[in-house]
Design a protein around this motif. Structure first.
Motif, PDB file in Angstrom:
ATOM      1  N   PHE A  56       0.813  -1.215   0.000  1.00 48.36           N
ATOM      2  CA  PHE A  56       0.000   0.000   0.000  1.00 48.36           C
ATOM      3  C   PHE A  56       0.845   1.262   0.000  1.00 48.36           C
ATOM      4  N   GLY A  57       2.154   1.117  -0.037  1.00 45.90           N
ATOM      5  CA  GLY A  57       3.011   2.288  -0.060  1.00 45.90           C
ATOM      6  C   GLY A  57       2.962   3.037   1.261  1.00 45.90           C
ATOM      7  N   SER A  58       3.035   4.354   1.189  1.00 52.03           N
ATOM      8  CA  SER A  58       3.033   5.196   2.385  1.00 52.03           C
ATOM      9  C   SER A  58       1.601   5.452   2.834  1.00 52.03           C
ATOM     10  N   VAL A  59       1.383   5.283   4.153  1.00 57.17           N
ATOM     11  CA  VAL A  59       0.029   5.406   4.708  1.00 57.17           C
ATOM     12  C   VAL A  59       0.037   6.465   5.799  1.00 57.17           C
ATOM     13  N   ARG A  60      -1.030   7.314   5.793  1.00 61.44           N
ATOM     14  CA  ARG A  60      -1.166   8.380   6.772  1.00 61.44           C
ATOM     15  C   ARG A  60      -2.374   8.127   7.664  1.00 61.44           C
ATOM     16  N   PHE A  61      -2.410   8.868   8.737  1.00 58.44           N
ATOM     17  CA  PHE A  61      -3.534   8.782   9.663  1.00 58.44           C
ATOM     18  C   PHE A  61      -4.829   9.227   8.997  1.00 58.44           C
ATOM     19  N   ASP A  62      -5.868   8.390   9.124  1.00 62.96           N
ATOM     20  CA  ASP A  62      -7.225   8.698   8.655  1.00 62.96           C
ATOM     21  C   ASP A  62      -7.268   9.061   7.170  1.00 62.96           C
ATOM     22  N   SER A  63      -6.374   8.413   6.401  1.00 69.06           N
ATOM     23  CA  SER A  63      -6.332   8.659   4.956  1.00 69.06           C
ATOM     24  C   SER A  63      -6.400   7.301   4.252  1.00 69.06           C
ATOM     25  N   PRO A  64      -7.598   6.859   3.841  1.00 66.75           N
ATOM     26  CA  PRO A  64      -7.741   5.518   3.266  1.00 66.75           C
ATOM     27  C   PRO A  64      -6.937   5.351   1.983  1.00 66.75           C
ATOM     28  N   LYS A  65      -6.443   4.107   1.794  1.00 67.83           N
ATOM     29  CA  LYS A  65      -5.755   3.751   0.557  1.00 67.83           C
ATOM     30  C   LYS A  65      -6.340   2.445   0.045  1.00 67.83           C
ATOM     31  N   MET A  66      -6.452   2.316  -1.253  1.00 66.18           N
ATOM     32  CA  MET A  66      -7.128   1.168  -1.844  1.00 66.18           C
ATOM     33  C   MET A  66      -6.214   0.452  -2.828  1.00 66.18           C
ATOM     34  N   ARG A  67      -6.330  -0.873  -2.857  1.00 66.10           N
ATOM     35  CA  ARG A  67      -5.665  -1.715  -3.845  1.00 66.10           C
ATOM     36  C   ARG A  67      -6.676  -2.747  -4.336  1.00 66.10           C
ATOM     37  N   ALA A  70     -14.661  16.985  -0.496  1.00 68.75           N
ATOM     38  CA  ALA A  70     -13.816  18.181  -0.433  1.00 68.75           C
ATOM     39  C   ALA A  70     -13.381  18.439   1.006  1.00 68.75           C
ATOM     40  N   THR A  71     -14.320  18.268   1.975  1.00 70.53           N
ATOM     41  CA  THR A  71     -13.979  18.483   3.379  1.00 70.53           C
ATOM     42  C   THR A  71     -12.965  17.445   3.859  1.00 70.53           C
ATOM     43  N   GLN A  72     -13.191  16.169   3.461  1.00 77.40           N
ATOM     44  CA  GLN A  72     -12.245  15.118   3.841  1.00 77.40           C
ATOM     45  C   GLN A  72     -10.860  15.409   3.285  1.00 77.40           C
ATOM     46  N   SER A  73     -10.822  15.853   2.016  1.00 79.22           N
ATOM     47  CA  SER A  73      -9.544  16.185   1.392  1.00 79.22           C
ATOM     48  C   SER A  73      -8.874  17.346   2.114  1.00 79.22           C
ATOM     49  N   ALA A  74      -9.685  18.343   2.527  1.00 76.25           N
ATOM     50  CA  ALA A  74      -9.122  19.492   3.235  1.00 76.25           C
ATOM     51  C   ALA A  74      -8.522  19.061   4.569  1.00 76.25           C
ATOM     52  N   LYS A  75      -9.228  18.194   5.298  1.00 78.75           N
ATOM     53  CA  LYS A  75      -8.711  17.736   6.587  1.00 78.75           C
ATOM     54  C   LYS A  75      -7.423  16.933   6.407  1.00 78.75           C
ATOM     55  N   GLU A  76      -7.361  16.100   5.357  1.00 84.13           N
ATOM     56  CA  GLU A  76      -6.132  15.343   5.110  1.00 84.13           C
ATOM     57  C   GLU A  76      -4.969  16.287   4.857  1.00 84.13           C
ATOM     58  N   ARG A  77      -5.226  17.338   4.100  1.00 83.04           N
ATOM     59  CA  ARG A  77      -4.149  18.296   3.788  1.00 83.04           C
ATOM     60  C   ARG A  77      -3.741  19.075   5.044  1.00 83.04           C
ATOM     61  N   ALA A 119     -13.316  22.754   8.378  1.00 83.55           N
ATOM     62  CA  ALA A 119     -12.298  21.707   8.264  1.00 83.55           C
ATOM     63  C   ALA A 119     -11.207  21.900   9.314  1.00 83.55           C
ATOM     64  N   VAL A 120     -10.766  23.162   9.511  1.00 85.34           N
ATOM     65  CA  VAL A 120      -9.724  23.413  10.516  1.00 85.34           C
ATOM     66  C   VAL A 120     -10.275  23.185  11.916  1.00 85.34           C
ATOM     67  N   ALA A 121     -11.515  23.625  12.169  1.00 80.96           N
ATOM     68  CA  ALA A 121     -12.113  23.441  13.490  1.00 80.96           C
ATOM     69  C   ALA A 121     -12.288  21.959  13.816  1.00 80.96           C
ATOM     70  N   GLY A 122     -12.737  21.184  12.838  1.00 76.14           N
ATOM     71  CA  GLY A 122     -12.879  19.746  13.068  1.00 76.14           C
ATOM     72  C   GLY A 122     -11.545  19.077  13.335  1.00 76.14           C
ATOM     73  N   THR A 123     -10.512  19.549  12.629  1.00 79.64           N
ATOM     74  CA  THR A 123      -9.177  18.987  12.843  1.00 79.64           C
ATOM     75  C   THR A 123      -8.677  19.292  14.252  1.00 79.64           C
ATOM     76  N   LEU A 124      -8.966  20.502  14.755  1.00 73.06           N
ATOM     77  CA  LEU A 124      -8.554  20.848  16.119  1.00 73.06           C
ATOM     78  C   LEU A 124      -9.214  19.927  17.141  1.00 73.06           C
ATOM     79  N   LEU A 125     -10.535  19.710  16.997  1.00 73.48           N
ATOM     80  CA  LEU A 125     -11.227  18.821  17.936  1.00 73.48           C
ATOM     81  C   LEU A 125     -10.617  17.420  17.903  1.00 73.48           C
ATOM     82  N   LEU A 126     -10.339  16.903  16.706  1.00 74.36           N
ATOM     83  CA  LEU A 126      -9.751  15.570  16.591  1.00 74.36           C
ATOM     84  C   LEU A 126      -8.359  15.535  17.206  1.00 74.36           C
ATOM     85  N   PHE A 127      -7.577  16.592  16.981  1.00 79.45           N
ATOM     86  CA  PHE A 127      -6.229  16.640  17.516  1.00 79.45           C
ATOM     87  C   PHE A 127      -6.264  16.636  19.044  1.00 79.45           C
TER      88      PHE A 127
END
Length: 996
Positions: A618-629, A825-832, A859-867
């Motif tokens: 799966f190569g490089s994997v990040r937190f809460d960022s799904p990867k598919m094969r 778009a929101t999921q992509s923003a949070k990943e970035r 997106a930033v506010a949700g990321t803060l709560l998760l962090f």
């Protein structure tokens, strides 16, 4: 249609365990792989080719040792060496074996005089008449009362005292020939069962299972009951051994309780499941009655009924007196009692007991007519056959045995009537004697009547089946009888000559006397559960009258068992032949599946494809960022293939199931699990020339897993097992490289992260140079970004939005509650945003262009709560909260007597505690300051400012108390609600109006 597979957990391969740590034999595993199962079954079907006839002697011994010290000194003498038998008191003839002349045997008087608790009590120069030593293949010993079960303290113990058992084991092992191995052991309070096998026999013993059944106090305690063992001999013949101690007493209620005890042992004793040579779990084998041969022994406690016990004592002592020489205490006691009886004349006004006594004396007038001083030889003529001599021991025993309760219960089928049998009783009653005496029956004040309390019964599978057939026939006859009566045939009004039959099994046999030959075993063979013809023969059954250390005499029996046993060499040869035949047949019809991992290209520039054996990367994997094969399963064989993932082989640090929890599998078709119900997981059929696609999604979102990955305690590697039904399994390696994340860490860890973020070094570990920052930079950057974005959003909305379009902050929880939903778009923003935090790059540069300003704020506010929620120790750690709550509680109590603190005073009190950890205190300040500024920007309606701010304060306090504080919630529901209110108050005092 598509079908998904979750990480199901199903029972893995179950390996049968043998109680007592005795090893199982090969071929006793559950059928996990179909081909192996077929092989085992095919080999088992040819078992007649690899079994050979064997013969073994089984010695079964039972003894109630009455918890008396020194009894263990006798165990080797009588049980192993066969000593302590009185030929004259057993009516048996033994070969002397040339060991010593029987005339040299010590007489009973001298034997009793030299008795000691520290050495065996058997007579000197005893040749050992019973076979023993290494002539015996299985020694089975049942002991009763190895501790004092009459003591309530012992009977009510919730555990077994192991010390007496160890003492008896040592005594038995010291006496056995070298090399004998203990194959089973079970203790229940005072009951103890031991089984030892000869060196050549032990390797052929398998499937050992033991159990206990208490029937004593309240029907369940262990002062009475049984210990049982089941074993399989030679992989073919099932043996069960039952050592029991049933209810004591001479009253009718005691008799009924003995019968009840026996029925409870039969119904409640359970063994471990039994597996045949094909590896199949059998439907039978777990209960008493499923075996091929059973042996029931112990202190059954059945008594002589309807006879004066005192007369029986004196009658039997006429025989035991002959064991003594010129004198001794026991002989003098016996002579005194016999003399007293001879001088007693019957009284015409005697009660019923006296009448029974007179009748009994009349039946044995020769004994009473003889003077107590008459020489023993005058009691029986040498010219008479013992069976014809009214003064012989045999005649005496035959007159007593019809009164034996056990035989009566067996005849009426109230107990042990289901096929159990017993050898001829040619020995004296085994109970009750004066301790230290050969032949002095109970001389205490109670003068208990002698009885055959100690017994050894046995039953074959043929006996059990014959009983069941007989019972069925009787039930059918009874049913026919009732039908005829319903038609007027056999009605009481009809003439008795018209009655066809009148049979009552409950009274059958009541008029029959004891027949010593009735219990001799059927010479025909016994067909075992495995289909073999075995035979059993009772060689010896006798008591050891010359053992003095208990008030019971030990009893044993020797059986010769002819059985078929598996020959390992022959079985190995058959196994090889069958394996070759199956391999040839299976190769012709085995499905063939080729596994291909499809080519992929990631946005990082990674691209690769693999063949089936190299696995999925799966190569490089990040937190809460799904990867598919995608994996393709192509059927390249000539028959349909049923495929599916099955339980993988896992180690202690991995979870069970088809796949690890971070991996989700999805097939491109519907499961046919219902059609193949034998499979534990989803299976799919792929026709020849067709292919199935499996979508694999790797998604790491569990914070605990993130933390373990960050610290190097876990990895994203595993091996999936693709099962091809009736084909070859494929092992599919899974691999991914974890990219360290700032999420899931502690504040102490984050303040040491160098510039460049957690990805600065390849392994994600920071430099060990002490504290670098006053607070985690991630918190500072997220709170700062929220402040800026909220300010811009409010300003932009005021310039662009119309009055009919209400702003999103009408929701008092905004921007920490979403108004736009969780779209791509929101999921992509949070990943970035998370990527910017991990690489220490500006958050503003990470926002996708397709997301508007409101969406970016959320997106930033949700990321803060998760962090904040992912922080290992929280902004306010658990120990800090405990101190804070103590302070708040003290303030609450004080407020009842004095005025309340101002908001400033409350804030100072909280900060005093938080400043003990500057990094946590500063982080708390960043968060609360950001909330104050956000509230200031959003409360634009002056008319509703106070009310709106109050609602927003409550919403923000509730959300952030949950993610900021690590409170160890304890106590009942009410106490937890109060504690939760205090945690909200800690946030609320810092964002209240006066802060502005």
């Amino acid at each position: 249609m598509s079908s998904s597979i979750r990480s199901e957990v199903s029972p893995g391969p179950q390996i049968r365990n043998t109680p007592g740590a005795f090893p199982s034999t090969p071929g006793e595993l559950d059928p996990v792989v179909s081909s192996q199962h077929s092989l085992s079954k095919a080999v088992y079907e040819r078992r007649a080719e690899y079994t050979v006839p064997r013969k073994i002697r089984i010695k079964v011994g039972t003894w109630n040792v009455a918890a008396l010290p020194g009894t263990e000194e006798d165990i080797g003498s009588w049980f192993v060496d066969g000593k302590g038998i009185s030929e004259s008191l057993s009516n048996l003839s033994f070969e002397n074996n040339g060991t010593t002349d029987g005339d040299d045997l010590e007489d009973a008087g001298h034997q009793e005089a030299r008795r000691s608790k520290k050495r065996p009590t058997v007579p000197s120069n005893d040749p050992g008449l019973m076979p023993g030593g290494d002539d015996i293949g299985l020694y089975v010993l049942g002991l009763q009362e190895i501790i004092d079960v009459s003591s309530a303290t012992e009977a009510l113990k919730p555990y077994n005292d192991p010390w007496p058992g160890r003492r008896w084991k040592q005594a038995v092992e010291d006496a056995l020939p070298e090399g004998y191995i203990k194959v089973a052991e079970q203790q229940l309070i005072g009951l103890f069962l031991l089984i030892y096998a000869a060196p050549k026999v032990a390797p052929t013993v398998s499937s050992v299972s033991t159990a206990s059944t208490g029937t004593g106090l309240m029907g369940y305690l262990g002062n009475k009951g049984a210990v049982v063992a089941r074993l399989v001999l030679g992989e073919t013949t099932r043996l069960v051994f039952i050592n029991c101690h049933l209810a004591a007493g001479v009253e009718k209620g005691n008799l009924e309780r003995r019968n009840w005890d026996a029925s409870q042992v039969l119904s409640r004793a359970k063994f471990d499941p039994l597996y045949n040579g094909a590896g199949e779990k059998e439907e039978t084998g777990e209960n008493i009655g499923d075996e091929d041969f059973a042996f029931w022994f112990g202190d059954l406690n059945y008594r002589l009924e309807g006879m004066p016990g005192d007369d029986v004592r004196r009658l039997l002592m006429l025989h035991t007196k002959k064991e003594y020489g010129q004198g001794g205490p026991s002989k003098r006691k016996i002579s005194a009692e016999l003399a007293l009886k001879s001088n007693t004349k019957p009284n015409d006004s005697a009660d019923d007991t006296d009448r029974k006594s007179r009748i009994f004396r009349h039946n044995h007038h020769l004994h009473y007519r003889s003077s107590p001083e008459t020489p023993a030889t005058s009691l029986s003529s040498d010219n008479l056959d013992p069976s014809s001599d009214p003064a012989s021991l045999q005649t005496t025993l035959e007159s007593l045995l019809p009164h034996d309760q056990l035989h009566q219960q067996m005849r009426t089928r109230k107990a042990f009537g289901d096929g159990w049998r017993e050898g001829p009783i040619d020995f004296l009653p085994t109970y009750k004697y004066d301790v230290g005496s050969v032949g002095m029956f109970d001389s205490s004040e109670k003068k208990r009547g002698p009885s055959w309390c100690d017994r050894i019964l046995y039953r074959t599978r043929k006996d059990k089946l014959a009983y069941e057939e007989r019972t069925k026939a009787e039930e059918a006859a009874k049913k026919r009888d009732e039908e005829m009566k319903s038609h007027g045939i056999g009605d009481p009004a009809v003439d008795q000559e018209e009655v066809l039959f009148d049979y009552d099994p409950a009274t059958d046999g009541d008029d029959h006397d004891y027949d010593p030959d009735a219990d001799i075993e059927d010479p025909e063979g016994v067909t075992t559960a495995a289909g073999f013809e075995d035979k059993i023969h009772l060689e010896y059954y006798t008591s050891h009258q010359r053992v003095l250390s208990s008030d019971h005499k030990p009893l044993d029996a020797i059986f010769t068992l002819h059985y078929e046993a598996v020959d390992p060499d022959l079985k190995a040869k058959v196994h090889q032949e069958v394996a070759r035949e199956l391999d040839k047949a299976e190769n012709e019809r085995r499905p063939n599946v080729t596994v291909v991992v499809d080519y992929y290209h990631d946005h990082e520039g990674e691209s690769r494809s693999f063949s089936g054996t190299e696995g999925v990367d799966f190569g490089s994997v990040r937190f809460d960022s799904p990867k598919m094969r995608t994996v393709t399963l192509a059927n390249t064989g000539g028959v349909p293939a049923t495929v599916g993932f099955t339980d993988r082989i896992v180690t202690a640090d991995k979870t069970e199931g088809v796949a690890p929890p971070w991996l989700h599998l999805r097939f491109d078709r519907s499961s046919d699990k219902d059609r193949l119900a034998s499979e534990p997981h989803h299976v799919y059929t792929v026709e020849p020339g067709d292919a199935a696609n499996v979508e694999m999604t790797l998604h790491v979102k569990d914070v605990e897993l993130v933390r373990a990955l960050n610290e190097g305690h876990a990895n994203l590697q595993d091996v999936l097992v693709l099962r091809i039904h009736n084909g070859r399994d494929h092992f599919l390696p899974i691999h991914a490289t974890w990219l360290p994340s700032s999420f899931g860490r502690s504040i102490g860890n984050l303040v040491q992260v160098p510039e460049g973020g957690v990805r600065r070094s390849q392994d994600g570990h920071q430099d060990s140079q002490g504290v670098k920052w006053s607070a985690p930079r991630e918190i500072f950057r997220l709170t700062e970004s929220i402040e800026n974005l909220v300010e811009r959003a409010v300003a932009e909305w005021g310039m662009t939005a119309g009055d009919d379009n209400p702003p999103p902050w009408t929701d008092t929880g905004w921007p920490f509650t979403s108004s736009t939903g969780e779209g791509k778009a929101t999921q992509s923003a949070k990943e970035r945003i998370r990527e910017a935090l991990d690489n220490d790059t500006p958050i503003a540069d990470s926002s996708p262009t397709e997301l508007d300003l409101i969406g970016r704020v959320e997106a930033v506010a949700g990321t803060l709560l998760l962090f904040l929620s992912s922080l290992q120790d929280g902004v306010i750690a658990a120990d800090m909260w405990i101190e804070l709550e103590k302070s708040i509680l003290a303030r609450e109590k004080k407020a009842k007597t004095t005025h309340s603190l101002s908001l400033d005073d409350e804030r100072m009190q909280i900060l005093d505690i938080l400043t003990a950890s500057p990094a946590h205190s500063t982080s708390f300040t960043f968060v609360t300051s950001m909330l104050v500024k956000v509230m200031g920007e959003l409360n634009t309606d002056r008319n509703a400012r106070a009310e709106a701010r109050k609602k927003r304060e409550e919403a923000f306090a509730a959300m952030f108390a949950d993610v900021v504080i690590r409170a160890p919630w304890v106590g009942n529901a009410k106490e937890r609600r109060v504690s939760l209110g205090r945690s909200k108050r800690v946030i609320a005092v810092f964002i209240a109006e006066s802060v502005m």
